[in-house]
Design a protein around this motif. Structure first.
Motif: not given
Length: 330
Positions: A74-76, A137-143
């Motif tokens: 997620i950082c990348f 960006v975080g909402a684009a796909h889940p962990f």
């Protein structure tokens, strides 16, 4: 190689840290500074004729390799979107998680800065803008493998561990009754919020994990990144005990946030629930780490009769907060 969970974490020495960094092709100048981190071990390591590096050694058995790599990924993603996030360094093969003996570690560029001024509305507005972009960006796909921030892991599991192993007998009845009421209040808040969206969030978004530099907030330490409602990264930016003041702060954050992502006001029902879960989880975290010599040395006030008595008083105040109407957007 021995099992990571059996490796005494406190045996990590300065020589081992330098050797690990040099195993990645860097030449250390021998200077090393331990940074303020307890869950993992983090050091600033001087590099010959170059800017120092930050070396982060992961606590054994806390995260799997796959979970750590999701933190890195997620950082990348955020850096690729030109967001001010400090991401780990990658080697020529694209790897970011390394091993030296039984230790797992990552290297980061050193980023200077100061803590944001959370009483400054302009800072809050800018923080809201940046978090809106981060959450887009975080909402684009889940962990896929990192756990969620939920009532079970932060609440029930924490209460159970403290009840069985730490709370003094003289306070156990009060603690058990109070925490049962807290769980009811937390569940009521979640029910009031409804089915809010869970996204990848920073998870530990307090001022110590934000470096203000060149009028920009730089976000560091995604170690606690989880699936959670967006409000998890916003509520810790609110300061003071005055409700009106917090609503002014919140309005500034959300105004900036909404420039890039849509904030769901139903999530305001979760502010005090998430605060309560953090309090419960924090005490359980200290308790679970109590066998690590760094914890009794640095948290001398923990696990005393006085501490648990004050903790119960704080939780009683939080029970009252759970019963208040949620903050509103002005």
């Amino acid at each position: 190689m021995s099992d990571l969970s059996a490796q005494p974490f406190y045996q990590l020495t300065p020589d081992t840290v330098i050797d690990a960094v040099e195993s990645m092709g860097y030449l250390s100048d021998g200077r090393i500074l331990a940074l303020n981190s307890y869950e993992n071990r983090v050091y600033q390591v001087g590099i010959e004729e170059e800017v120092p590096l930050i070396a982060k050694f992961y606590r054994p058995a806390r995260w799997s390799d796959a979970q750590i790599l999701e933190e890195h990924e997620i950082c990348f993603e955020l850096v690729e979107r030109e967001l001010p996030v400090v991401a780990p360094l990658r080697n020529a093969q694209g790897d970011s998680l390394f091993r030296f003996g039984d230790y797992r570690f990552a290297l980061y560029p050193r980023r200077g800065g100061r803590a944001p001024e959370l009483a400054d509305l302009d800072h809050l507005y800018r923080l809201g803008q940046t978090l809106g972009r981060i959450h887009l960006v975080g909402a684009a796909h889940p962990f896929k493998v990192r756990p969620p921030l939920d009532i079970q892991s932060y609440g029930r599991d924490s209460i159970d561990f403290i009840s069985r192993n730490f709370i003094p007998a003289s306070l156990r009845s009060a603690y058990t009754s109070l925490t049962a009421d807290l769980l009811v209040g937390i569940e009521r808040c979640y029910a009031a919020a409804g089915d809010v969206r869970q996204i990848r969030v920073h998870g530990d978004c307090h001022g110590g994990n934000i470096l203000w530099r060149d009028d920009t907030p730089n976000f560091v330490d995604f170690d606690d990144a989880r699936m959670a409602p967006a409000i998890q990264d916003l509520w810790m930016l609110l300061t003071g005990d005055d409700r009106q003041q917090q609503q002014v702060q919140l309005a500034e954050i959300v105004e900036g946030y909404n420039e890039f992502a849509d904030f769901d006001p139903r999530e305001l029902h979760l502010v005090e629930a998430l605060r309560t879960l953090r309090m419960l989880n924090y005490s359980a975290w200290l308790a679970r780490r109590w066998e690590d010599p760094a914890f009794p040395h640095n948290f001398t006030w923990f696990n005393t009769e006085r501490y648990w008595g004050e903790h119960i008083l704080q939780l009683r105040e939080q029970l009252s907060a759970l019963q208040q109407p949620p903050l509103q957007l002005l």
